[in-house]
Scaffold this active site. Structure first.
Site, PDB file in Angstrom:
ATOM      1  CD  GLU A   1      33.780 -37.336 -19.829  1.00 60.67           C
ATOM      2  OE1 GLU A   1      33.083 -37.767 -18.898  1.00 60.67           O
ATOM      3  OE2 GLU A   1      34.998 -37.139 -19.727  1.00 60.67           O
TER       4      GLU A   1
ATOM      5  CB  VAL B   1      27.133 -34.855 -38.881  1.00 54.39           C
ATOM      6  CG1 VAL B   1      28.424 -34.111 -38.554  1.00 54.39           C
ATOM      7  CG2 VAL B   1      26.332 -34.095 -39.932  1.00 54.39           C
TER       8      VAL B   1
ATOM      9  CE  LYS C   1      26.084 -34.827 -34.061  1.00 52.35           C
ATOM     10  NZ  LYS C   1      24.757 -34.383 -33.566  1.00 52.35           N
TER      11      LYS C   1
ATOM     12  CB  CYS D   1      25.880 -36.640 -17.044  1.00 47.33           C
ATOM     13  SG  CYS D   1      26.982 -35.237 -16.767  1.00 47.33           S
TER      14      CYS D   1
ATOM     15  CD  GLU E   1      21.682 -40.735 -17.736  1.00 49.63           C
ATOM     16  OE1 GLU E   1      21.653 -41.174 -18.901  1.00 49.63           O
ATOM     17  OE2 GLU E   1      22.552 -39.950 -17.331  1.00 49.63           O
TER      18      GLU E   1
HETATM   19  P1  NAD Z   1      22.694 -38.919 -27.246  1.00 49.55           P
HETATM   20  O1  NAD Z   1      23.621 -40.057 -27.041  1.00 49.55           O
HETATM   21  O2  NAD Z   1      21.354 -39.184 -27.789  1.00 49.55           O
HETATM   22  O3  NAD Z   1      23.370 -37.854 -28.265  1.00 49.55           O
HETATM   23  C1  NAD Z   1      24.647 -37.298 -28.008  1.00 49.55           C
HETATM   24  C2  NAD Z   1      25.275 -36.847 -29.325  1.00 49.55           C
HETATM   25  O4  NAD Z   1      25.572 -38.001 -30.108  1.00 49.55           O
HETATM   26  C3  NAD Z   1      24.359 -35.958 -30.175  1.00 49.55           C
HETATM   27  O5  NAD Z   1      25.120 -34.948 -30.773  1.00 49.55           O
HETATM   28  C4  NAD Z   1      23.842 -36.944 -31.225  1.00 49.55           C
HETATM   29  O6  NAD Z   1      23.458 -36.325 -32.425  1.00 49.55           O
HETATM   30  C5  NAD Z   1      25.073 -37.814 -31.427  1.00 49.55           C
HETATM   31  N1  NAD Z   1      24.816 -39.134 -32.020  1.00 49.55           N
HETATM   32  C6  NAD Z   1      23.668 -39.847 -32.007  1.00 49.55           C
HETATM   33  N2  NAD Z   1      23.842 -41.011 -32.702  1.00 49.55           N
HETATM   34  C7  NAD Z   1      25.121 -41.018 -33.135  1.00 49.55           C
HETATM   35  C8  NAD Z   1      25.904 -41.956 -33.896  1.00 49.55           C
HETATM   36  N3  NAD Z   1      25.401 -43.102 -34.327  1.00 49.55           N
HETATM   37  N4  NAD Z   1      27.193 -41.649 -34.157  1.00 49.55           N
HETATM   38  C9  NAD Z   1      27.747 -40.498 -33.698  1.00 49.55           C
HETATM   39  N5  NAD Z   1      27.057 -39.572 -32.994  1.00 49.55           N
HETATM   40  C10 NAD Z   1      25.759 -39.836 -32.700  1.00 49.55           C
HETATM   41  O7  NAD Z   1      22.634 -38.141 -25.856  1.00 49.55           O
HETATM   42  P2  NAD Z   1      21.798 -36.835 -25.470  1.00 49.55           P
HETATM   43  O8  NAD Z   1      20.351 -37.162 -25.339  1.00 49.55           O
HETATM   44  O9  NAD Z   1      22.195 -35.708 -26.330  1.00 49.55           O
HETATM   45  O10 NAD Z   1      22.413 -36.514 -24.019  1.00 49.55           O
HETATM   46  C11 NAD Z   1      21.984 -37.154 -22.864  1.00 49.55           C
HETATM   47  C12 NAD Z   1      22.977 -38.196 -22.398  1.00 49.55           C
HETATM   48  O11 NAD Z   1      24.279 -37.620 -22.301  1.00 49.55           O
HETATM   49  C13 NAD Z   1      22.665 -38.716 -21.017  1.00 49.55           C
HETATM   50  O12 NAD Z   1      22.871 -40.101 -20.974  1.00 49.55           O
HETATM   51  C14 NAD Z   1      23.679 -38.011 -20.130  1.00 49.55           C
HETATM   52  O13 NAD Z   1      23.988 -38.658 -18.931  1.00 49.55           O
HETATM   53  C15 NAD Z   1      24.857 -37.929 -21.043  1.00 49.55           C
HETATM   54  N6  NAD Z   1      25.770 -36.862 -20.621  1.00 49.55           N
HETATM   55  C16 NAD Z   1      26.985 -37.192 -20.078  1.00 49.55           C
HETATM   56  C17 NAD Z   1      27.838 -36.194 -19.617  1.00 49.55           C
HETATM   57  C18 NAD Z   1      29.179 -36.508 -19.006  1.00 49.55           C
HETATM   58  O14 NAD Z   1      29.982 -35.592 -18.859  1.00 49.55           O
HETATM   59  N7  NAD Z   1      29.458 -37.747 -18.641  1.00 49.55           N
HETATM   60  C19 NAD Z   1      27.435 -34.868 -19.704  1.00 49.55           C
HETATM   61  C20 NAD Z   1      26.183 -34.576 -20.252  1.00 49.55           C
HETATM   62  C21 NAD Z   1      25.362 -35.578 -20.719  1.00 49.55           C
END
Ligand code: NAD
Length: 481
Positions: free
Chosen positions: A253, A214, A178, A287, A387
């Site tokens: 992550e 999804v 996804k 991140c 963050e």
């Molecule tokens: P997000 O949490 O909004 O979304 C991440 C993913 O989760 C997307 O595909 C989204 O559609 C999905 N999602 C959203 N709601 C969901 C649910 N209820 N159930 C299952 N999936 C769901 O994050 P973002 O804005 O895409 O990314 C930014 C964040 O990701 C920041 O906090 C960043 O630090 C973190 N990040 C961490 C790493 C790492 O390796 N630790 C790497 C990159 C980004």
């Protein structure tokens, strides 16, 4: 929001990748893809629904019956084919990242190359894992956990897909991916490329849709054994809670607020550009971005001067221009989020050294922000604890190495950290006391066999190398009497 004009052709994506083929979406909702440099609509994407997701899970479950029993040689061969197939589209993938989320060229190309390299790194790790261990009348084997749901964040989506897929395939798992809905264009290019690897049907399935639709189906479906998620803490918490009902294995992550400790023997001419590069990585939307710079009090004035000078190299601009260091934020929402944190920093008494609120001059059309450095920051201020996910750096002064370590660790996060100094043994001593999954000394560097992941709220589990593959395995013991 505007619709693309001036001869731009709007792309349309209506299919998902299920059971080895592109199939029309059952879900009917259509999402606009908006270009962050000018706010124009550049594509329409039909989003998957629960039914598309269940079809993908069924295909992955069917494929697991045989792929779960494949040999490591067969899986190594598949990893080489995936590497070759993805390598053929490096330029297209980089271009899609630049256009779709405004990733600056250098970073986008680095991310794509790291993603593609993940297949070969997994092949190497697969070869080194002790798959079977025996003693006396006991034999322990490592077995693939089952169907894995891989959920990615937008900010390096292509890398996360490759990395998670490589580890899962190396372990013998089949997957339903996804991707972030903000990454539909790059996902399409990548999946077209991976299709050419000719994997057994159902091993790889990709359904683009909303997390709440999804993603939620993957988390709740009993036929999915494992979730590997990259994203925010809030969503990570809900996935962990909801996944408990079907006892999902979890790799999470999550976010970070990474410290960079500048020791008092650091050479500022090199240390400051290095610290700023870590802070403004991916326009601050990383991140691992080093967004807290810890500086010895007795060198604060020299550091401020060095930052003012070095910031001239961090130019805002068109992400496709190789001279650009900082591109736009991914969305209007992210633009506003960064603005609100800059305002909060000022309200709480921090001082703007460089940057500040608003668009940079000449970049009013898109989601561009001013790269901003705050000084006089206390570690308990909001801008030092939360963050921001934008190019905002907080400079925090300290008196001794011990105090620097205490401030660095005084965070709910623990993903990444950096130590910069001349005396290596001292830098190592400081690094050893930091509560973070990865600590780099003197500059940002990577090793695809070293674990990646967080302490505390930065997540659960590790990716990369053997650690990443083990996250998709269950040890099984057979004991003879
Ligand atoms: P997000 O949490 O909004 O979304 C991440 C993913 O989760 C997307 O595909 C989204 O559609 C999905 N999602 C959203 N709601 C969901 C649910 N209820 N159930 C299952 N999936 C769901 O994050 P973002 O804005 O895409 O990314 C930014 C964040 O990701 C920041 O906090 C960043 O630090 C973190 N990040 C961490 C790493 C790492 O390796 N630790 C790497 C990159 C980004």
């Amino acid at each position: 929001m505007k619709t693309a004009t001036s001869g731009d052709k709007i792309k349309t994506i209506t299919t998902h990748y299920i059971d080895g083929t592109f199939v029309e979406s059952h879900g009917r909702d259509v999402m606009n893809v908006i270009r962050p440099t000018d706010g124009q609509v550049i594509a329409h994407v039909t989003l998957a629904d629960e039914e598309d997701t269940r079809r993908a899970i069924t295909a992955a479950k069917r494929a697991f019956a045989s792929f779960g029993r494949s040999t490591k040689e067969e899986r190594a061969n598949i990893l080489r084919r995936l590497h070759e197939a993805a390598s053929a589209r490096v330029d297209d993938l980089t271009a899609a990242m630049i256009e779709e989320y405004g990733g600056v060229g250098q970073f986008s190309s680095l991310i794509v190359k790291s993603g593609i390299n993940a297949f070969l790194a997994a092949e190497q790790a697969l070869d080194e894992i002790p798959w079977t261990r025996s003693w006396d009348k006991t034999t322990v084997t490592l077995e693939p956990v089952g169907v894995a749901g891989l959920i990615t964040a937008w900010n390096a989506n292509a890398l996360f897909i490759c990395l998670k897929l490589a580890s899962a395939v190396a372990a013998g798992c089949t997957v339903v991916i996804k991707p972030s809905e903000l990454s539909s264009l790059q996902t399409r290019v990548l999946v077209e490329a991976l299709h050419e690897a000719g994997l057994p049907k159902g091993v790889l399935n990709v359904v683009t849709g909303l997390g709440t639709v999804v993603g939620a189906e993957l988390v709740r479906n009993p036929d999915v054994a494992k979730i590997s998620f990259t994203g925010s803490v809030g969503v990570g918490e809900s996935i962990m809670r909801d996944g408990a009902a079907t006892m999902k294995r979890m790799t999470l992550e999550l976010g970070g607020k990474s410290p960079t400790i500048l020791l008092d023997d650091a050479v500022l001419d090199q240390a400051i550009p290095s610290a700023l590069t870590m802070a403004f990585l991916n326009s601050g939307q990383a991140c691992a971005a080093g967004t807290r710079l810890l500086v010895p009090k007795n060198r604060l004035d020299a550091v401020k001067q060095a930052i003012r000078g070095a910031m001239r190299a961090f130019t805002v601009g068109d992400p496709a221009d190789p001279k650009t260091a900082v591109g736009p934020m991914v969305s209007q929402r992210q633009f506003e989020r960064v603005q609100s944190y800059i305002r909060k920093g000022i309200e709480e008494g921090a001082e703007v050294l460089v940057g500040g609120e608003g668009h940079p001059e000449g970049f009013e059309a898109g989601y561009f922000v001013k790269p901003t450095v705050f000084v006089n920051v206390k570690n308990d201020m909001t801008i030092a604890q939360e963050e921001i996910f934008g190019p905002v750096l907080s400079v925090i002064a300290y008196d001794s190495d011990d105090e620097a370590i205490r401030i660095a660790n005084d965070s709910k996060y623990g993903l990444h950290a950096a130590v910069i100094g001349t005396d290596l043994s001292r830098a190592r001593r400081v690094a050893s006391q930091l509560r973070a999954g990865r600590v780099v000394i003197n500059s940002m560097t990577d090793d695809p066999q070293a674990p990646w992941g967080g302490f505390k709220y930065s997540g659960v589990g590790r990716e990369y190398g053997q650690y990443g593959i083990e996250a998709f395995l269950e040890p099984k013991a057979i004991l003879e009497s």
